[in-house]
Design a protein around this motif. Structure first.
Motif, mmCIF file in Angstrom:
data_model
loop_
_atom_site.group_PDB
_atom_site.id
_atom_site.type_symbol
_atom_site.label_atom_id
_atom_site.label_comp_id
_atom_site.label_asym_id
_atom_site.label_seq_id
_atom_site.Cartn_x
_atom_site.Cartn_y
_atom_site.Cartn_z
ATOM 1 N N MET A 261 0.825 -1.212 0.000
ATOM 2 C CA MET A 261 0.000 0.000 0.000
ATOM 3 C C MET A 261 0.860 1.265 0.000
ATOM 4 N N GLU A 262 1.980 1.226 0.722
ATOM 5 C CA GLU A 262 2.828 2.417 0.872
ATOM 6 C C GLU A 262 3.403 2.884 -0.463
ATOM 7 N N HIS A 263 3.471 1.974 -1.452
ATOM 8 C CA HIS A 263 3.984 2.393 -2.768
ATOM 9 C C HIS A 263 2.985 3.295 -3.493
ATOM 10 N N LEU A 264 1.711 3.189 -3.119
ATOM 11 C CA LEU A 264 0.678 4.031 -3.732
ATOM 12 C C LEU A 264 0.391 5.264 -2.865
ATOM 13 N N SER A 265 0.275 5.049 -1.544
ATOM 14 C CA SER A 265 -0.140 6.156 -0.666
ATOM 15 C C SER A 265 0.916 7.257 -0.580
ATOM 16 N N PRO B 268 8.093 9.220 2.087
ATOM 17 C CA PRO B 268 8.298 7.760 2.106
ATOM 18 C C PRO B 268 8.066 7.198 3.508
ATOM 19 N N ARG B 269 7.404 6.057 3.567
ATOM 20 C CA ARG B 269 7.130 5.424 4.862
ATOM 21 C C ARG B 269 8.437 4.885 5.439
ATOM 22 N N GLY B 270 8.549 4.922 6.780
ATOM 23 C CA GLY B 270 9.742 4.398 7.447
ATOM 24 C C GLY B 270 9.631 2.897 7.632
ATOM 25 N N SER B 271 10.765 2.205 7.542
ATOM 26 C CA SER B 271 10.703 0.736 7.646
ATOM 27 C C SER B 271 11.004 0.245 9.061
ATOM 28 N N ALA B 282 18.466 6.908 7.322
ATOM 29 C CA ALA B 282 18.438 8.238 7.969
ATOM 30 C C ALA B 282 18.376 9.362 6.938
ATOM 31 N N ASP B 283 18.845 9.082 5.715
ATOM 32 C CA ASP B 283 18.814 10.130 4.673
ATOM 33 C C ASP B 283 17.384 10.437 4.220
ATOM 34 N N LYS B 284 16.427 9.614 4.653
ATOM 35 C CA LYS B 284 15.023 9.899 4.300
ATOM 36 C C LYS B 284 14.389 10.887 5.280
#
Lengths: 351, 351
Positions: A261-265, B268-271, B282-284
């Motif tokens: 989902m995160e690739h779209l949101s 971008p979502r954090g992993s 951290a660069d994100k």
């Protein structure tokens, strides 16, 4: 005041080994812990025929972007689901793009020239063998899922809980009945792993009770033009914000995102009308390289997923915990929840 | 069955010029059209002291990224609001980063080493002159907003609409009373432009009625550690998914994003755990270059915003239209809505 879905004693008995009952009870489990503790037999495998693997162009850092979609099971939206498999198997979905990203609403992908106020190009020809779709199929008759039977056992519970229904504690009241009072319908409930709404309960116009899937975060719907057009399945969208429940019964829902989902949101929002990317920002349209039905993939590439049975004891405890958080971070349990804040747990099965 | 918030005749009278009454009524306006038609006197200016301008590092394409936050007005969360102004004015917020992006939940920014399971560095020293915060201030007494007065006029309407309350048509029923039946509280309502929830209505334990702001999309909250820590205001988050209403009354809400939300929701979502960026990624972490109180900015740089009065006729029509879409795309009006699906219109005032 909050009312536990099952008695707190029973909850602790489930949460802690019997040997520990004499000691201080452990902290209440979080919803995630309850799901992690669910026995294997409460997980239900999703048929590979009901899974789509959608591969987006790699991210700027070169990393792979795959999205897995679970198609809606019968009796819901089956004409659109059949067409979506046809689009996938004919290769029609290959090389389409993500054309619309509207913040707190939807991400939409398909032919960049379909019904797009920001584009004026030629539309892509549709594949043969598509079936007709009909807006009357946005809902189904409650008998199709034995709704009356499903709810019959709950009537006593509902009566006992009636007072709490009017004191705002709706979820705790009617999750016992496998259903929730809802702001958009007379009832919402979980059935075979999906969130549904229904008009069951005040059939005063003699209409048959109807049931329909609902627009929660991550659900996948079918773009359409003005009624009576009901969409073919060529244009799909997913919800990336607060549940737009006003779309329920106005557009077909054909599935949900179960991975990626995160690739779209996280895609950049479009600056055009309705969040479409303008021609000037056409380079932001993420290419979709391929969409495959999982059952058509070789064994090694075929993903396997399962959902937590919404009829089991673990789901009941999970839903109660979502509505009444008791894990250590929380101070005041809400005493209720709306159905879209109780996402059905779905997980990948390790190979 | 759906029940209009105000009579359809009245709605058409408002929607169409009187001269047109004899002809075919025009299509019902969309919620956006109703807002666009609202008279100037129904728009309320937001004080510059209550606006923060947060400047993120430019996007990869070099474009500017500014986010404007409206701070919560009295009587809500004022200790945190006061501290947030202190953090901004002391420059403490400058050069912090966005450290956590959890899909369908929150984006959080602050000191990358504060309470971060993915970081082990030294925490940044706090500025002097911060005030104490107290979790008891997550809610306020209903008297503080004259809640009983606010609802008194509505009792007759509520009684008249009682039947519709139990037939699922909650919003139409109680938006007339400037309030909605809610899955998380006994009542939710709009007050001076903000969505609130309250336990007014079943005060059977003799507790004073309490009122609190709620976690809708775009609301800004204050990160905290375990209770009784209530957070200083150094760590802020905003909601980027379905309303996590279970956080209501468990954490302070200090404002909402009124412009630039897309710069946060599309990150971008954090992993890492809870969506924190790991040390490897951290660069994100998006740098926050500065946060300024709008009233401290020179005239030319000071943004001006206004919200649509939630007590006016236009908001009532807008809320009704959100709950019962009648514009041409729609087939079946929902007959209700939850409060977070009725976002209060806020707009920038042109210079």
């Amino acid at each position: 005041m909050t009312r536990p879905l099952i008695s707190l004693a029973a909850l602790l008995a489930l949460a802690a080994p019997a040997i520990a009952q004499e000691e201080t009870p452990p902290p209440a489990p979080s919803p995630g812990e309850i799901v992690a503790q669910a026995p294997a037999e409460e997980w239900v495998a999703i048929a590979p025929e009901d899974l789509l693997v959608m591969t987006l162009a790699p991210a700027e850092d070169g990393s792979e972007r795959k999205v897995v979609i679970q198609l809606m099971p019968a009796p819901f939206s089956q004409s659109w689901v059949q067409n979506i498999r046809t689009f996938a198997r004919s290769g029609w979905f290959d090389d389409i793009t993500v054309n619309r990203v509207q913040d707190n609403y939807v991400v939409q992908w398909g032919d960049p020239n379909y019904d797009n106020p920001e584009s004026s190009g030629e539309q892509k020809a549709l594949p043969p063998a598509l079936v007709e779709t009909d807006e009357r199929d946005y809902t189904v008759n409650g008998d199709a899922i034995s709704l009356s039977t499903l709810l019959a056992d709950s009537e006593r519970d509902l009566a006992l809980e009636a007072e709490s229904l009017v004191s705002g504690n709706k979820t705790a009241a009617v999750i016992i009945a496998n259903g929730l009072v809802d702001s958009y319908a007379q009832l919402s409930l979980f059935h075979e792993g999906w969130p549904l709404a229904s008009n069951v309960g005040s059939d005063d116009e003699g209409e048959p009770a109807s049931v329909w899937p609902i627009h929660c975060y991550g659900m996948v719907g079918v773009g359409r033009n003005m009624s009576p057009d009901a969409g073919t399945g060529a244009e799909l969208y997913t919800v990336i914000g607060h549940a737009p429940r006003h779309l329920d019964r106005n557009i077909a829902l054909a599935g949900r995102i179960v991975e990626g989902m995160e690739h779209l949101s996280s895609l950049p929002r479009g600056s055009g009308a309705l969040g479409f990317y303008t021609e000037e920002e056409a380079d932001k349209r993420t290419p979709i390289l391929s969409v495959r039905v999982a059952s058509d993939l070789p064994d090694g590439e075929r993903p396997r997923f399962e959902y937590l049975s919404t009829d089991g004891a673990s789901f009941a405890r999970y839903a109660d915990a979502r509505a009444n958080r008791r894990d250590p971070f929380f101070i005041v349990p809400a005493g209720g929840a709306d159905i879209c804040n109780i996402p059905v747990p779905v997980r990948r099965v390790a190979d």
